[in-house]
Design a protein around this motif. Structure first.
Motif, PDB file in Angstrom:
ATOM      1  N   TYR A  36       0.901  -1.344   0.056  1.00 25.95           N
ATOM      2  CA  TYR A  36       0.060  -0.195  -0.099  1.00 25.95           C
ATOM      3  C   TYR A  36       0.819   1.299  -0.056  1.00 25.95           C
ATOM      4  N   TYR A  37       1.964   1.268   0.720  1.00 30.28           N
ATOM      5  CA  TYR A  37       2.953   2.496   0.685  1.00 30.28           C
ATOM      6  C   TYR A  37       4.060   2.162   0.122  1.00 30.28           C
ATOM      7  N   SER A  38       4.582   3.351  -0.746  1.00 30.53           N
ATOM      8  CA  SER A  38       6.042   3.404  -1.013  1.00 30.53           C
ATOM      9  C   SER A  38       6.612   4.499  -0.304  1.00 30.53           C
ATOM     10  N   PRO A  39       7.796   4.599  -0.426  1.00 30.05           N
ATOM     11  CA  PRO A  39       8.687   5.572   0.188  1.00 30.05           C
ATOM     12  C   PRO A  39       8.015   7.165  -0.121  1.00 30.05           C
ATOM     13  N   ALA A  40       7.808   7.230  -1.327  1.00 31.38           N
ATOM     14  CA  ALA A  40       7.126   8.444  -1.698  1.00 31.38           C
ATOM     15  C   ALA A  40       5.959   8.834  -0.987  1.00 31.38           C
ATOM     16  N   GLU A  41       5.103   7.830  -1.055  1.00 37.12           N
ATOM     17  CA  GLU A  41       3.604   8.110  -0.222  1.00 37.12           C
ATOM     18  C   GLU A  41       3.870   8.297   1.271  1.00 37.12           C
ATOM     19  N   LEU A  42       4.777   7.740   1.681  1.00 39.25           N
ATOM     20  CA  LEU A  42       5.059   8.056   3.236  1.00 39.25           C
ATOM     21  C   LEU A  42       5.815   9.353   3.587  1.00 39.25           C
ATOM     22  N   ALA A  43       6.670   9.481   2.377  1.00 40.65           N
ATOM     23  CA  ALA A  43       7.282  11.390   2.382  1.00 40.65           C
ATOM     24  C   ALA A  43       6.134  12.214   2.389  1.00 40.65           C
ATOM     25  N   ASP A  44       5.084  11.997   1.586  1.00 40.55           N
ATOM     26  CA  ASP A  44       4.000  12.934   1.338  1.00 40.55           C
ATOM     27  C   ASP A  44       3.220  13.100   2.638  1.00 40.55           C
ATOM     28  N   LEU A  45       3.312  12.018   3.557  1.00 39.85           N
ATOM     29  CA  LEU A  45       2.482  11.976   4.771  1.00 39.85           C
ATOM     30  C   LEU A  45       3.397  12.876   5.870  1.00 39.85           C
ATOM     31  N   ALA A  46       4.873  12.718   5.720  1.00 36.93           N
ATOM     32  CA  ALA A  46       5.762  13.121   6.503  1.00 36.93           C
ATOM     33  C   ALA A  46       5.641  14.659   6.392  1.00 36.93           C
ATOM     34  N   ARG A  47       5.555  15.245   4.939  1.00 40.79           N
ATOM     35  CA  ARG A  47       5.426  16.557   4.791  1.00 40.79           C
ATOM     36  C   ARG A  47       4.405  17.041   5.182  1.00 40.79           C
ATOM     37  N   ASP A  48       3.071  16.393   5.032  1.00 39.10           N
ATOM     38  CA  ASP A  48       1.928  17.017   5.723  1.00 39.10           C
ATOM     39  C   ASP A  48       2.063  16.811   7.231  1.00 39.10           C
ATOM     40  N   LEU A  49       2.561  16.251   7.956  1.00 41.13           N
ATOM     41  CA  LEU A  49       2.831  16.255   9.490  1.00 41.13           C
ATOM     42  C   LEU A  49       3.683  17.590   9.805  1.00 41.13           C
ATOM     43  N   ASP A  50       4.529  17.670   8.737  1.00 40.02           N
ATOM     44  CA  ASP A  50       5.617  18.857   9.144  1.00 40.02           C
ATOM     45  C   ASP A  50       4.684  19.978   9.180  1.00 40.02           C
ATOM     46  N   GLN A  51       3.991  20.145   7.983  1.00 37.35           N
ATOM     47  CA  GLN A  51       3.011  21.465   7.917  1.00 37.35           C
ATOM     48  C   GLN A  51       2.111  21.446   9.102  1.00 37.35           C
ATOM     49  N   ASP A  52       1.702  20.407   9.473  1.00 38.78           N
ATOM     50  CA  ASP A  52       0.527  20.354  10.750  1.00 38.78           C
ATOM     51  C   ASP A  52       1.407  21.055  11.859  1.00 38.78           C
TER      52      ASP A  52
END
Length: 97
Positions: A36-52
């Motif tokens: 379900y998850y690639s490194p790129a998809e997890l990186a997107d989640l990480a960036r979203d968390l950074d913004q939050d």
């Protein structure tokens, strides 16, 4: 009746390549029993968390580095939690004394 060999053959498993730190990705995909998850998809989640986190800290300037990922393939527990939330799951912490 299914044998142990039948069951083991149907278990999804990702092998980690030597020298990589993609433990979070492999753990999530193994738990979810599919890729379900690639490194790129997890990186997107990480960036979203950074913004939050920046919004919560009322910090307009984006952080120079992320605490939720790095170039080695490391992803924080918070990224894993967010990934699980996408499936209606949550991470429970066990407190050991």
């Amino acid at each position: 009746m299914a044998t142990i060999r039948d069951l083991v053959a149907s278990i999804y498993f990702e092998k980690q390549e030597p020298g990589t730190a993609l433990c979070a990705q492999h753990a999530l995909n193994s738990l979810l029993q599919a890729h379900y998850y690639s490194p790129a998809e997890l990186a997107d989640l990480a960036r979203d968390l950074d913004q939050d986190e920046n919004l919560a800290l009322d910090d307009d300037a984006p952080a120079a580095t992320s605490n939720n990922m790095d170039d080695s393939g490391f992803f924080s527990v918070q990224v894993m939690q967010r990934a699980l939330q996408n499936f209606g799951l949550e991470c429970a912490f066990i407190h050991l004394e």
